[in-house]
Structure formats: structure tokens, C-alpha cells
Design a protein around this motif. Structure first.
Motif, short mmCIF file in Angstrom:
data_model
loop_
_atom_site.label_atom_id
_atom_site.label_comp_id
_atom_site.label_asym_id
_atom_site.label_seq_id
_atom_site.Cartn_x
_atom_site.Cartn_y
_atom_site.Cartn_z
N ASN A 87 5.86 72.54 86.80
CA ASN A 87 4.54 71.95 87.03
C ASN A 87 3.49 73.00 87.39
O ASN A 87 2.32 72.89 87.00
CB ASN A 87 4.63 70.89 88.13
N LEU A 88 3.90 74.03 88.14
CA LEU A 88 2.97 75.12 88.47
C LEU A 88 2.54 75.87 87.21
O LEU A 88 1.36 76.21 87.04
CB LEU A 88 3.62 76.09 89.46
N VAL A 91 -0.04 73.83 85.42
CA VAL A 91 -1.38 73.96 85.99
C VAL A 91 -2.06 75.23 85.48
O VAL A 91 -3.23 75.22 85.07
CB VAL A 91 -1.33 73.96 87.53
N TYR A 95 -5.37 75.45 83.02
CA TYR A 95 -6.59 76.18 83.39
C TYR A 95 -7.02 77.14 82.28
O TYR A 95 -8.18 77.17 81.87
CB TYR A 95 -6.38 76.95 84.69
#
Length: 626
Positions: A87-88, A91, A95
């Protein structure tokens, strides 16, 4: 790529040629590091996504049967860690992809706006209102999804599909082959769905342009005023509802395009795991697979079907994106004024000095709007520093003649020279900086008086602003306002009167300080007092300049050095006021007609004043008797 004219519209789906695709990809080239970072993150995420299902097999086949809680905790901890890290990475990837998508749309909008600012006036004259806004906003914002979701989803799906297939064949080749056999059922119908989606998108964007056009026309300052004066609010609303209904219908149709195809894919994704359990159960009886292997295989199969489904839909989304790119490239491929010059191959005077004399010569000039001839055989000389007036009936070609001078339009035949130089050989900036124009309807931006004046000369000092305003007889009015030169003028100068707007427009041209001046019926719509001040301002403006004045009221141009009488696109008469009166031609006829109308108007006004005076006298007598 061949240039496309602005009045041409694509009639069929864009052909996906290699140049078309590479042109799209060129917008990604300025960001190679970020692009490869996105790819690396997607690849890492795809591989990391295999960890939880593979660990599930270990949990079921090893930790649980052995009742080993420490081993179970390790597997669960690793699975949770992989999920958090996954999940990181998502992200970070989100971005970067959003940043690139925003920069691409930023670049495209800049390119389109720059292109439009250099288009010839004929482009805007034939343009449907709202079309530019749709291309510049809706179309460009639509392609933001090309990278932010479509391209990223495509890469993600490819990597996830590849890693899933490797894991499936590693677990059990037989089950993997059976699972792969269903993939063609997802892919075959996509081409037809993509074509349908493109057709609907094109229609939807055209209707959206019509909707924007209707809103801009009906809710603009002039449009709303006309609507109210003719009490057409309901008519405007009904037209808006009709177009909006069509837009909504097409957007719904676009969203639902291929719904049966998607339903079929949903059925296949449900049947697939059932087949795995059926065949896996048989293999379990033969000790060729474990229970954990079956459950892991079913999980990975779902993981594989998801990217296949996405890839099928992505092909449809790509077709929609190509339709938007096609509309954008249509504008970017328009031929600008400067590009038209280079295509003609005519020599351009480099680093031309500003025009110093201002003598203008028209040599056998002709011009047509399409097949309609507007000017024919114009041969005339406008002496430097003198005032030339142009008169004639409406549609005679007066404004067309003056529009050729700053090259807003190009003569069909003949040429125009200034100080002996063909204006086609002058750089547009040199030519237009030497020409000032004041039209019948002065255009002001929705800003302050100061900013509207500075539009002519951004680096002008306050002293220059005040001097220009004084010369235009508007300075005293400006200083009487609470905010002075920083007073907002409203949309198109709606907060000012017609005379005030005209004098501001004249002050703006004075600040520009052109050698050649064009006044296109600058006082036609003004009352007597406003006309008086504007006329005084124009007298100041015309000093030591070559001036061309288009006028309907002949009394205002009686002192012109020469007067041209135009009729049906030709110079019918030419001479001074006195000379033309003695010729008993069109000018004399126009002048006498205006003189009679003025006399009649004066007599009517005098009679009305007498009648009012008599009524007042009677009223006074009656009041006295009472």
C-alpha cells in the motif's frame, strides 16, 4: 504530419499509426526518471502482491497442520508487512503518476493556447462559441486519465498477469493451462466495444461543445440582455434542456457501452475458480496438489483474471483517449499566421524598423469571403500624415478594406504596401505595432482602468497613463471615481457608458502611439455630448498620423484630406468633401439624404418643444383660474 484546417472535422476513428502513437508518447519523454520510477514501483508491487497468497499456502499446509503458533505468527507477520509495504508503494506510485499526468496536461494546454493566440482572425470569425473552451478544458482534462489511470493500469495489469502466470505454472502446470485457455474469451470482443466507445465519445464531445456554446452565448453580458429584452428566458431554458438531455444520454450510453461484454467476463471470472476446485479436488485425490495449493491457486487465478479484465477494458479506454487526442491534435495541427507565411515561402523583412512615414498603397486588391466577393480592383493611395475618410452603404466593404491593413485577413489578389514595402514581407509584430484601431464597440477586459490602458504598453509610467487619458478627455472622469485608475470596469466595461468606453479605448491607442490609425465608426453609437468629447479625443489622436476614418455621419468627416466612397466592394468616388458634392454622385446623394433627415429631426424637435410649452401655458392658466 499534414496540417489540418480549422474547419475540418474528423469523420472516422483515428487510425492508430506509429507516428500517432509516438506523438502521444512524446509528452512522456521530458520525465524519464519519474516514468521509470513508476514502472519500477509497479513491477515491485506486482511481485510483492504474490507474497500473501503464497504465504497462505504455507499457513494451510504447514503452520496449521503442525499446530506451530510461532511459525504461524511469522507467516502472518510477513503477510501483513507485505500488505503494508504494498500500500505504501501504491501511494508513491499514485503520487508520481498524478504528477506526470498533471504536467502533461499543463504542457498541452499551453501549446493549444499558444496556437490559438496566433491563429488568423478568420479562424475566430467562423468558430462556434464554446468550442475552444471544450477543447482546452474538457478534452485536455479527459486525457489526463491516459497516464494517471489508463497507462498505469495497463502496466500494472501486464506485470500482475505475468507474475501470476509464473506462480500458477509453478504451483500446477495442468491447472495453469486450463486457466489460460479461457483468456481468449476476454480479449476477442474488445475491438468492437472499443470502436463503439470511440463513436459515442466523439458524439458526446461535440454535444458538450454545443452545450458550452449555448451557455456562453445566452449568459454573456450581451446575450443575457438580449434574452431579457425579448423575454426569451423560457426559450433559452428549453434549448439548454434539449442539448443537456442529449449530452446526458450520450454520456450514459458511453458508460454502458459493452455492458454485455463485461457481464460475460464477470461470469467467466466466477466459473474459473469453480473449475479449479473441481479439477483441483481430483488432483488432490491423486496426491498431485495440496489443499493449500488449491486455495492459493484459486486466489492467484482471481488475481490473474482481474488484470485480464482490466486489459480488456483498457483497450476500450485507450480508444476513448485516442479520440480525445485526435481532437487535440486537430487544433495543434492548425496553421497559424506565421506558419502560413513560411509555407508561402515569401521573403520576410528581418528586424524591420518601425514604420516612420505611413504612406499606404493598395494595388489591384481583391478579397472574397469564400465565394462571395467583398472587394474588387482596389487601387488607391493614402498619403502619409493625412486623414482619409471612407463612406458608403452598409456591406460596401469599408471594414473589410481596413481589416486587410493589419493583415487580419489576406488579400485574394493584389498587394498592399506601406512606405513602399509589401505588408506581406513585414513581420506581423512590426506591422501591427504601427497600427492602432478604435472600433464602434470598444472592448475592455473585466479588470481595472489602469490594466486596460496598460494592455497597450505594459511598461508605461503613471505620467504616460495620465497624459494619454488627458489627451482622450477621460482623465477628469477617472479621477472623479473613488478608486481612480484602479476602478474595475466590469465585464466588457459594463460599468461605463459608451462614451467613456470609447475614450478609454482612444487613450489606450494613444498610449500605443501608432503611426497609422484606423477609426471604424468610433462615434456611431454615441449621444451628442459623448460624441463631442470622443471627437475631440480623436482629433488629438489623429495629429501627425496617417488616419483612416470609417463614418456614417458625413458631417463628421467633412474636413478629411480625401474621402473614398465605396459601393459593392469598389471605390465609386474619390475626392474632397466639396469636390464630391459637385459631382452629384453617391456621396452627394448620401449627404443630401442625411441633411434632410437632420432638418426633419430638428423641425420635429422644435414642434414638440412648442407643443410642450403650449401645454405648460394652458396648465398654468388653469391653475391660475383655480
Amino acid at each position: 504530419m499534414a496540417r489540418m484546417r480549422f474547419d475540418q472535422q474528423p469523420e472516422k476513428m483515428p487510425k492508430l499509426t506509429w507516428p500517432f502513437v509516438t506523438r502521444i508518447l512524446s509528452y512522456f519523454s521530458p520525465y524519464p526518471l519519474r516514468f521509470f520510477a513508476v514502472i519500477a514501483l509497479i513491477l515491485t508491487s506486482s511481485a510483492l502482491g504474490l507474497v500473501p497468497p503464497l504465504l497462505m499456502q504455507k499457513i494451510i499446509d504447514a503452520a496449521l497442520p503442525q499446530k506451530d503458533l510461532s511459525l504461524l505468527a511469522v507467516f502472518i507477520g510477513l503477510s501483513m508487512s507485505a500488505t503494508i509495504l504494498l500500500n505504501l508503494l501504491g501511494v508513491a506510485q499514485g503520487y508520481l503518476s498524478t504528477w506526470i499526468a498533471k504536467r502533461i496536461t499543463f504542457t498541452i494546454k499551453n501549446e493549444i493556447y499558444d496556437k490559438l493566440t496566433h491563429m488568423p482572425q478568420s479562424f475566430f470569425a467562423g468558430l462556434k462559441e464554446g468550442e475552444v473552451l471544450t477543447r482546452l478544458t474538457s478534452d485536455v482534462d479527459g486525457i489526463q486519465q491516459v497516464f494517471q489511470s489508463t497507462v498505469v493500469n495497463a502496466l500494472t495489469s501486464v506485470f500482475v498477469l505475468a507474475t501470476s502466470l509464473v506462480a500458477l505454472f509453478g504451483l500446477n502446470p495442468i491447472l495453469a493451462l486450463i486457466s489460460v485457455a479461457t483468456i481468449p474469451l476476454f480479449i476477442l470482443p474488445t475491438r468492437k466495444v472499443g470502436k463503439l466507445r470511440w463513436q459515442i465519445t466523439s458524439q458526446s464531445q461535440k454535444q458538450l461543445s454545443s452545450l458550452n456554446s449555448h451557455v456562453q452565448e445566452s449568459l454573456s453580458t450581451g446575450g443575457s440582455l438580449l434574452m431579457k429584452l425579448f423575454t426569451n428566458e423560457q426559450k433559452a431554458y428549453d434549448e439548454f434542456v434539449a442539448v443537456n438531455s442529449e449530452v446526458t444520454r450520450l454520456q450514459v450510453k458511453e458508460t454502458l457501452a459493452g455492458r454485455w461484454f463485461r457481464m460475460a467476463m464477470s461470469v467467466f471470472t466466477t466459473i474459473g475458480p469453480m473449475l479449479v476446485y473441481l479439477i483441483g479436488g481430483y488432483l488432490l485425490t491423486k496426491d498431485q496438489i495440496t489443499i493449500g495449493g488449491i486455495l492459493t491457486f484459486a486466489t492467484l487465478l482471481g488475481r490473474m483474471y482481474n488484470p485480464v479484465t482490466q486489459l480488456s477494458n483498457i483497450q476500450v479506454d485507450f480508444m476513448r483517449s485516442f479520440a480525445l487526442f485526435d481532437r487535440i491534435f486537430e487544433y495543434l495541427d492548425l496553421t497559424t499566421e506565421t506558419e502560413a507565411e513560411s509555407l508561402l515561402g515569401e521573403p520576410v523583412v528581418a528586424d524591420a524598423a518601425p514604420i516612420t512615414e505611413g504612406q499606404i498603397r493598395f494595388e489591384a486588391v481583391e478579397f472574397s469571403y469564400g465565394h462571395s466577393a467583398a472587394l474588387q480592383g482596389i487601387d488607391l493611395t493614402l498619403p502619409a500624415g493625412q486623414m482619409t475618410a471612407i463612406v458608403g452603404p452598409s456591406g460596401a466593404g469599408k471594414s473589410t478594406l481596413t481589416n486587410l491593413l493589419p493583415r487580419l485577413y489576406t488579400p485574394t489578389k493584389g498587394r498592399i504596401t506601406i512606405d513602399g514595402i509589401d505588408i506581406a514581407q513585414l513581420p506581423l509584430t512590426t506591422l501591427r505595432r504601427s497600427i492602432g484601431m478604435v472600433s464602434q464597440e470598444a472592448f475592455l477586459f473585466n479588470s481595472t482602468i489602469r490594466e486596460n490602458l496598460l494592455y497597450a504598453k505594459p511598461d508605461a509610467t503613471d505620467e504616460e497613463l495620465i497624459a494619454a487619458a488627458k489627451a482622450a478627455y477621460i482623465h477628469d472622469f477617472i479621477t472623479s471615481l473613488p478608486e481612480g485608475y484602479d476602478t474595475p470596469v466590469g465585464n466588457r466595461g459594463v460599468k461605463l457608458s459608451g462614451g467613456e468606453k470609447q475614450r478609454l479605448a482612444i487613450a489606450r491607442v494613444i498610449l500605443k502611439d501608432p503611426k497609422i490609425l484606423i477609426l471604424d465608426e468610433a462615434t456611431a453609437a454615441l449621444d451628442a455630448l459623448s460624441e463631442h468629447y470622443v471627437q475631440k479625443a480623436m482629433d488629438q489622436l489623429m495629429e501627425d498620423r496617417t488616419a483612416i476614418v470609417i463614418a456614417h455621419r458625413l458631417a463628421t468627416i467633412a474636413n478629411a484630406d480625401q474621402i473614398l466612397v465605396m459601393d459593392h466592394g469598389e471605390i465609386a468616388e474619390q475626392g474632397s468633401h466639396e469636390e464630391l458634392l459637385t459631382q452629384a454622385g453617391l456621396y452627394s446623394k448620401l449627404y443630401k439624404t442625411q441633411f434632410k433627415l437632420a432638418q426633419t429631426s430638428t423641425h420635429l424637435a422644435s414642434a414638440e418643444e412648442v407643443a410642450v410649452s403650449a401645454d405648460d401655458d394652458k396648465l398654468s392658466a388653469a391653475e391660475y383660474a383655480a
